[in-house]
Each structure stands twice: as structure tokens, then as C-alpha cells.
Design an enzyme around this catalytic site. Sequence first.
Site, PDB file in Angstrom:
ATOM      1  CD  GLU A  59      -2.822  -0.923   2.519  1.00 42.39           C
ATOM      2  OE1 GLU A  59      -3.871  -1.583   2.553  1.00 42.39           O
ATOM      3  OE2 GLU A  59      -2.427  -0.210   3.475  1.00 42.39           O
ATOM      4  CG  ASP A  70      -2.871   8.610   8.006  1.00 36.99           C
ATOM      5  OD1 ASP A  70      -3.349   7.473   7.938  1.00 36.99           O
ATOM      6  OD2 ASP A  70      -2.707   9.354   7.024  1.00 36.99           O
ATOM      7  CE1 TYR A 181      -6.526  -1.718   7.813  1.00 40.09           C
ATOM      8  CE2 TYR A 181      -5.357  -0.990   5.850  1.00 40.09           C
ATOM      9  CZ  TYR A 181      -5.447  -1.089   7.217  1.00 40.09           C
ATOM     10  OH  TYR A 181      -4.459  -0.543   8.009  1.00 40.09           O
TER      11      TYR A 181
END
Length: 267
Positions: A59, A70, A181
Site C-alpha cells: 500500500e 493517520d 481491510y
Amino acid sequence: MTSPDLTAPPTSRLSARFASLAARNRKALVCYVTAGHPDHTGSRALLRGLATAGADVIEIGVPFSDPMADGPVIQESSQRALDQGMTLERTLALVADAALDIPVVLFSYLNPILAAGPDVLARARDAGVDGVLVTDLPVGADPVRERWFGTSGLDFVRLVAPTTPAARMAEIGQHGGGFVYLISRLGVTGERASLPDDLPDTVARLRAATTLPLCIGFGISTPEQARVAAQLGDGVVVGSAIVRAAGRSVEAALALTASLRDALDSL
């Protein structure tokens, strides 16, 4: 809201990779890296070294100025890459230059992709990208835009959270491609000391909702955590730990990747 009818490419490199791993009873190691981190030269060396070190899928994160999902390690790497001039276009050039023989997923927020123009997904495919994961485009949020991704010739990788209801898990699985995911915990990305206690239950619910391969990420940072998570899923995603190691040196990141591969192969 009705979700768009999306059909993932039937013979994608991602699908082929997971089929090959399943046939050999192996678990997938998905490695996240930030494009342009620690610098352009190091980023290219890291991409090329990951497959040799044992990665099955890469990725590659497009640096973004507002990476709200993040944690601090990836935020810092993104800002460092931006400061050195990394953009989505240069990310695609980096992928093309690396000429990788393992699948690549473009990991991005929506805005950089939209800003790159209507043919950006075709350009990504031509550069060697196999899938796309958009962190801030949940299923059903924008059917027209989702159809654009889903009919691009790229696998449209979807995210599932531990709080996602079973019916929505099924919807996500139906309108995704490549793999799902699974976010192992709520919050932002980052290294953690342990995996959440409810992870087995979350995996079981997702297994019942989709036949797509399931990769577990968020908080997996050590070989032992990777081994435990891989016993539940079809693979693991490791990001912050690899990005942190790359900040020290490319060699450190590749050594960590090799240790993660060894842990998965011990199953």
C-alpha cells in the site's frame, strides 16, 4: 441510500495473489509505506526491497496535508514527504519507476484523487497500480463517485471498522474488490502494545458477511502481533512500524518486514 453496482476486475493481480497464497496455505503480508519517505531515493529503494523481504502487497500512501485517520508516525512521514515535493503525480511516477512484480494499492484520501483529474485512475493503472483504497469515501456516501472507482479497472479496496453492523459489512464486501481491510480498533493508525480482545468476534462477523480475503490492520507492529492476527485473517497490514523503521533507514524497514514474514510463515 442505495449503493452503486460495482464489479471488481475478475483477473486482477490482487485477486491472483490472494488465490495463490490461499492455495499454498500462506498468509498475506501487506506493507504500507508513505510515498517519498524518507526521501525520493529511499522511497524507491524501499518499494523495490519490500517484495524481496517478503511483502505480498504494497500500500503506497499519497501524502496529504490533513491525514485525519493517520496516527503521528504516518502524519510525520506524510508531512516530510510533502516538504520534499511529493505529490500524487510523483507517487504514480515512483510506482512506475519501481516496476514492482507484486500488487500495489494506492492509499489516499479523496481530495488528492479528485484534484488530479478525471483520468487519474487510468493513469494510476498505467503506472502499475492494481487497487485503490480511499479512506474517507464510505460505501453509499457518493454512488456516482464510487461507481467511478469501481469501474476503473482497479480493485476498490474497502475498510471495515469493528463497530460496522453485519448488514453493512455485507454491503461493503459486495461493493469492494481485492480484499477487505479490517480496522482492528477504533481511532487512528499507530503502533499498539496488544490487539483488541474483541477482534475474534469482529473477524467472525466479517467472515459471515463476505467471501473477499480479509486483512487486519491498525495497531499491528510486531512479528508476534502479526502472527496472532494472521491466525484470524487471511493477512495483516503493517504500516506505522514500517514507516517508523524507514525513518531510521531503509535497511531497518526491510529487516522488520523480513521478521514479519518469518512470523507469518511460522503458522
